[in-house]
Design a protein around this motif. Sequence first.
Motif, mmCIF file in Angstrom:
data_model
loop_
_atom_site.group_PDB
_atom_site.id
_atom_site.type_symbol
_atom_site.label_atom_id
_atom_site.label_comp_id
_atom_site.label_asym_id
_atom_site.label_seq_id
_atom_site.Cartn_x
_atom_site.Cartn_y
_atom_site.Cartn_z
ATOM 1 N N LEU A 244 0.864 -1.184 0.000
ATOM 2 C CA LEU A 244 0.000 0.000 0.000
ATOM 3 C C LEU A 244 0.896 1.229 0.000
ATOM 4 N N MET A 245 0.696 2.127 -0.983
ATOM 5 C CA MET A 245 1.613 3.253 -1.130
ATOM 6 C C MET A 245 0.907 4.324 -1.981
ATOM 7 N N ASP A 246 0.377 5.354 -1.328
ATOM 8 C CA ASP A 246 -0.409 6.346 -2.079
ATOM 9 C C ASP A 246 0.188 7.754 -2.056
ATOM 10 N N ARG A 247 1.439 7.899 -1.563
ATOM 11 C CA ARG A 247 2.084 9.210 -1.626
ATOM 12 C C ARG A 247 3.594 9.050 -1.452
ATOM 13 N N ASN A 248 4.323 10.126 -1.736
ATOM 14 C CA ASN A 248 5.784 10.156 -1.565
ATOM 15 C C ASN A 248 6.485 8.999 -2.261
ATOM 16 N N CYS A 249 6.011 8.730 -3.468
ATOM 17 C CA CYS A 249 6.623 7.690 -4.290
ATOM 18 C C CYS A 249 6.342 8.049 -5.749
ATOM 19 N N PRO A 250 7.019 7.403 -6.685
ATOM 20 C CA PRO A 250 6.754 7.706 -8.094
ATOM 21 C C PRO A 250 5.294 7.435 -8.466
ATOM 22 N N GLU A 251 4.789 8.217 -9.389
ATOM 23 C CA GLU A 251 3.395 8.060 -9.822
ATOM 24 C C GLU A 251 3.117 6.650 -10.320
ATOM 25 N N ALA B 146 9.204 10.599 9.068
ATOM 26 C CA ALA B 146 7.922 10.102 9.568
ATOM 27 C C ALA B 146 7.337 11.038 10.621
ATOM 28 N N ARG B 147 8.181 11.533 11.514
ATOM 29 C CA ARG B 147 7.700 12.429 12.571
ATOM 30 C C ARG B 147 7.222 13.763 11.990
ATOM 31 N N GLU B 148 7.875 14.228 10.931
ATOM 32 C CA GLU B 148 7.433 15.465 10.285
ATOM 33 C C GLU B 148 6.083 15.282 9.598
ATOM 34 N N LEU B 149 5.864 14.111 9.014
ATOM 35 C CA LEU B 149 4.611 13.842 8.309
ATOM 36 C C LEU B 149 3.447 13.577 9.250
ATOM 37 N N PHE B 150 3.737 13.074 10.449
ATOM 38 C CA PHE B 150 2.697 12.735 11.432
ATOM 39 C C PHE B 150 3.037 13.410 12.763
ATOM 40 N N PRO B 151 2.979 14.747 12.838
ATOM 41 C CA PRO B 151 3.424 15.453 14.051
ATOM 42 C C PRO B 151 2.568 15.166 15.280
ATOM 43 N N ARG C 72 2.010 4.307 -7.492
ATOM 44 C CA ARG C 72 1.085 4.880 -6.520
ATOM 45 C C ARG C 72 -0.313 4.298 -6.689
ATOM 46 N N ASP C 73 -0.894 3.823 -5.595
ATOM 47 C CA ASP C 73 -2.318 3.496 -5.600
ATOM 48 C C ASP C 73 -3.062 4.638 -4.929
ATOM 49 N N THR C 74 -4.301 4.446 -4.543
ATOM 50 C CA THR C 74 -5.021 5.405 -3.721
ATOM 51 C C THR C 74 -5.460 4.706 -2.453
ATOM 52 N N ALA C 75 -5.881 5.471 -1.471
ATOM 53 C CA ALA C 75 -6.357 4.849 -0.233
ATOM 54 C C ALA C 75 -7.468 3.853 -0.543
ATOM 55 N N GLU C 76 -8.395 4.270 -1.390
ATOM 56 C CA GLU C 76 -9.557 3.421 -1.691
ATOM 57 C C GLU C 76 -9.176 2.225 -2.556
ATOM 58 N N SER C 77 -8.388 2.460 -3.622
ATOM 59 C CA SER C 77 -8.041 1.339 -4.497
ATOM 60 C C SER C 77 -7.136 0.339 -3.780
ATOM 61 N N GLY C 78 -6.230 0.844 -2.939
ATOM 62 C CA GLY C 78 -5.357 -0.056 -2.194
ATOM 63 C C GLY C 78 -6.135 -0.966 -1.261
ATOM 64 N N THR D 84 -0.224 -4.762 3.943
ATOM 65 C CA THR D 84 1.175 -4.354 3.780
ATOM 66 C C THR D 84 1.341 -2.870 3.437
ATOM 67 N N PRO D 85 1.164 -1.955 4.395
ATOM 68 C CA PRO D 85 1.611 -0.582 4.134
ATOM 69 C C PRO D 85 3.137 -0.594 4.033
ATOM 70 N N ARG D 86 3.680 -0.004 2.981
ATOM 71 C CA ARG D 86 5.137 -0.092 2.820
ATOM 72 C C ARG D 86 5.848 0.461 4.044
ATOM 73 N N PHE D 87 5.630 1.725 4.338
ATOM 74 C CA PHE D 87 5.998 2.326 5.618
ATOM 75 C C PHE D 87 5.232 3.637 5.731
ATOM 76 N N ALA D 88 5.098 4.144 6.937
ATOM 77 C CA ALA D 88 4.182 5.256 7.181
ATOM 78 C C ALA D 88 4.396 6.434 6.225
ATOM 79 N N PRO D 89 5.641 6.845 5.894
ATOM 80 C CA PRO D 89 5.811 8.007 5.020
ATOM 81 C C PRO D 89 5.200 7.868 3.628
ATOM 82 N N THR D 90 4.974 6.636 3.149
ATOM 83 C CA THR D 90 4.400 6.484 1.808
ATOM 84 C C THR D 90 2.908 6.155 1.845
#
Length: 435
Positions: free
Chosen positions: A165-172, A244-249, A175-181, A203-209
């Motif tokens: 699962l990876m809907d941001r901070n990665c190459p287009e 990760a801390r910057e993205l999820f303060p 990228r999936d979307t929250a819903e499609s993933g 499988t979320p890749r990791f929180a930043p993505t």
Amino acid sequence: MPTPSSTQAYRASLLHFTGDPLHNEQAMQWFEDGLLIIQDGRVLAAGDYAQLKTSLPEGADIAHFPGKIITPGFIDSHIHYPQTDMIASPAPGLLPWLEKYTFPTERQFQDPVHAGEVASFFIDELLRCGTTTAMVYCTVHPESVDAFFGESEKRNLRMVAGKVLMDRNCPEFLRDTAESGARDSETLIQKWHKRGRQMYAITPRFAPTSSDAQLQLAGELAQKYPDTFIQTHVAENKDECKWARELFPQARSYLDIYDRYGLMRERAMYAHCIWLDDTDRQRMAETKSAVSLCATSNLFLGSGLFDFPRAQQAGVPLSLATDVGGGTSFSMLQTMNETYKVARMGGTYLPAARMFYLATLGGARAMQLEGTIGNFAPDAEADFIVLDPQATPLLARRSARTDNVEELLFALALLGDDRTIAATYSAGKLVHERK
């Protein structure tokens, strides 16, 4: 009474565990002349040959491996099959390594033919190295999951895998979307989870993505399907932790991001866990979330050294993993070698018995699969390997000079590799034999 046709017996030295040797000196079961009896792909009995041979049906064949050791198949709790072709790629750290090598390589897995070819080679490598169960990352493409499970199912292996699962901070292109993933993951759960010996991991890749919305939907899936697995990365690298801390303060810590979305529970496997604090470790123990130790990868990427004393003090479930392609070998023996050195650098001594435990029953316990895989308890699935202490001239010479089982296992862990695996069996069937 079992019939000869339904029963197989294997004679060699026998090694398995009934518990963690760190806490119980009697947990290691060693039979110098042992017998493993299999019926219909499951363990019927394991123990001393002299005591068990009379329980065999008349005419039953015994496969004899003199000088060798039978032990449960290795369990690799964190590995990326799409990264097989980019193993040993140079980069100055985790994030640039992802950008330059990982993401472009994973792009190709939208092609099911390519995915199937890599999956077949990947599984061959696992079996050649004595790994009979792995927790496997596929790519963002559902086709990559179908390809992997299709290859695993052909060989009747006990495997866990999931779509990234990876809907941001990665190459287009990845990228999936929250819903499609979430939708694709649920479709794959319904298709593959508990189909034969296949099991699914959210499988979320990791929180930043992943966005907040994607992690929220992943947590809802985890609640809806409580016997699925969860796998992701956490606290691997200082730059990643800062990001990760910057993205999820709003989160107390990197690990707390996952906790807020309901992603900490039994059957949750967190890779790396280097830069956790004591509150994080306590939370892992409380939720029975497990650590996947990836020493080879952590050294290769310069991520840091795992803190064994604090993890053990908190009672966090531990397992071992190769983390290919950040890790540089499919071999769990070579992984033990690196894990031992990481522990020593942190002031901890890991006996060989504990390393073999972590690679077998420890992995099964971390995955909540004790009784299914990981040792030779009656009715466990008969996944096992045959180790050859004479596999190389150096190993043979050292093994001949060992004075006890611990020294022999230590030699295997420090000097062994894929050549040490004479044979691999899954559900009682031979799936690899060293020529």
